[in-house]
Write an enzyme that holds these catalytic residues in place. Sequence first.
Site, PDB file in Angstrom:
ATOM      1  N   ASN A   6     136.622  82.293 -56.743  1.00  0.00           N
ATOM      2  CA  ASN A   6     135.906  82.612 -55.235  1.00  0.00           C
ATOM      3  C   ASN A   6     135.249  81.078 -54.791  1.00  0.00           C
ATOM      4  O   ASN A   6     134.917  81.238 -53.455  1.00  0.00           O
ATOM      5  CB  ASN A   6     134.949  83.700 -55.633  1.00  0.00           C
ATOM      6  CG  ASN A   6     134.057  83.966 -54.615  1.00  0.00           C
ATOM      7  OD1 ASN A   6     134.082  84.469 -53.520  1.00  0.00           O
ATOM      8  ND2 ASN A   6     132.775  83.311 -54.721  1.00  0.00           N
ATOM      9  N   TYR A  29     139.434  72.596 -44.280  1.00  0.00           N
ATOM     10  CA  TYR A  29     139.268  73.795 -44.635  1.00  0.00           C
ATOM     11  C   TYR A  29     140.611  74.764 -44.642  1.00  0.00           C
ATOM     12  O   TYR A  29     141.052  75.316 -45.528  1.00  0.00           O
ATOM     13  CB  TYR A  29     138.146  74.720 -44.024  1.00  0.00           C
ATOM     14  CG  TYR A  29     137.894  76.027 -44.607  1.00  0.00           C
ATOM     15  CD1 TYR A  29     136.998  76.219 -45.706  1.00  0.00           C
ATOM     16  CD2 TYR A  29     138.033  77.122 -43.820  1.00  0.00           C
ATOM     17  CE1 TYR A  29     136.725  77.259 -46.232  1.00  0.00           C
ATOM     18  CE2 TYR A  29     137.677  78.489 -44.358  1.00  0.00           C
ATOM     19  CZ  TYR A  29     137.148  78.903 -45.462  1.00  0.00           C
ATOM     20  OH  TYR A  29     136.660  79.805 -45.928  1.00  0.00           O
TER      21      TYR A  29
END
Lengths: 250, 252
Positions: free
Chosen positions: A94, A159
Amino acid sequence: MGRLEGKVAIVTGSGRGIGKSIARLFIEEGAAVLINDLDEEAAQLTARELQAAGGKVSVVAGNPDGDVTNESSCLRIVEAAREDLGGLHILVNNAGTTLDRVIHKMDDRAWRFILDVNLKGTFLMTKAVYDYFKRQRYGKIVNMSSMAGLGSNIGQANYATSKSAVISFTKSVAIDLAPYNVCVNVLAPGIIDTRLTRAIPSEKWESVTQAIPMGLGRPEHVARVVLGLCSEDFDYVTGQLIVVSGGLII
Amino acid sequence: MKTGSGRFSGKTVLIVNAAGSIGLAAARLFHAESANVVMNDTRGEAIVQLAELLGDRAWATNLDLLDAEAGPRLVNSVVDRFGSVDILVCNEGSSYGGNMEGITAEVWSQVMERNLTTVFHALQGVYGQFRSRGRGSVVMVSSLAARTGCAGMIDYASSMGGVLGLMKSVSREWSRWGVTCSAVCPGPIAEGDQGLNSDLRSQYAQTQVELASRNVTAEEVAKVILFLASEDGRPINGQAINVDYGLHIYSF
């Protein structure tokens, strides 16, 4: 009886946000959880909260111990889960972050930093559990991509690159580990109310969130899907991308 | 050299990581369609030989795009020589590690640097040209492995997935300035070097290729690249096109 009774999980980046929500839900469902975060204080706070609720936790956090871009740290995180919590069954990759710049203004530091945390961190943690899960002939790995991994956003070349790579990584590893009964799946959350999305400029926030048919997502929305994937209900599901966006992407 | 329709007359094409089979095929076809062709790669020989063969309008360069400053430097030198850069083609990358056991942390970083950071730097290099001219085309070579996953080339497949994210980012950011960006995702190439060793190639072939009717050739992929970079291809933007004789259908 909880859905993860007897299971041990590592949740990276569980000091806050979606990771913390996953850790809390896992504890509620009977799992023992290794809490990891680069932010030691946030990790300890999460751990104390979960312990107070009766959860069994261990913490590997801070810099460099909790840094998933560091291979030896990743190995130690896995070792700590096995020794402190008595095994390992679930890895949730995560940990992730953003550092937005448009392409022509993005320096190498911003480019490499995001690729390291979001992509290399996922790779290193996965590599660290690989042999163990194979020998055990059981394991659940859940990776975090993003809506940006599917369609990108202005200012998020680093990203989006990292998060689209995570999708291909997930599929590749899933093919490799399927014969060993190890499931590897990937989530693409939409706009979830966390520190990361709150970095969206305030003048854009309203229009962005109003576009979501089911309203702004909460960390629990994502955590429940992760729980599902890690439960026996999804023992025959691997290599899949699941978008958790409240109808924003259909 | 056979001359085409002259679709790219007066245009200059910069191909980076050009020494792979698709890059070389694209260079030949762009050149045949009247473009000025610049091939950049640190893996020298093939592009130098091709540039000599093509002669006029072809140029081989060897800047190392791992260096951020090499992007603008490369583009400046191309502009000095040919007057503009109109099209950027970012060719396929390489695989070094293969399966998970073979991929060390160092190998992983090297693959991402070679396959992603070089492309990022090339983009930064052409930005000024494209922005000031209000026009430009970027075509990236990804791979079917990005979409289907590939257990024998986890590093490569992941990096090629990254290429797709980068491609969409360019499209998001630069469309408003008249720049289009798309990608091709070739299936396994019939000939030439994809950076695979023979074990990996046969593994890939066994698991996937047998399902499709045939392998795609580098030239067939290059023709799609030319289309995407051409006037006719401009409405296609932010997309990844599988070029694989339908292989993707078997692992959608």
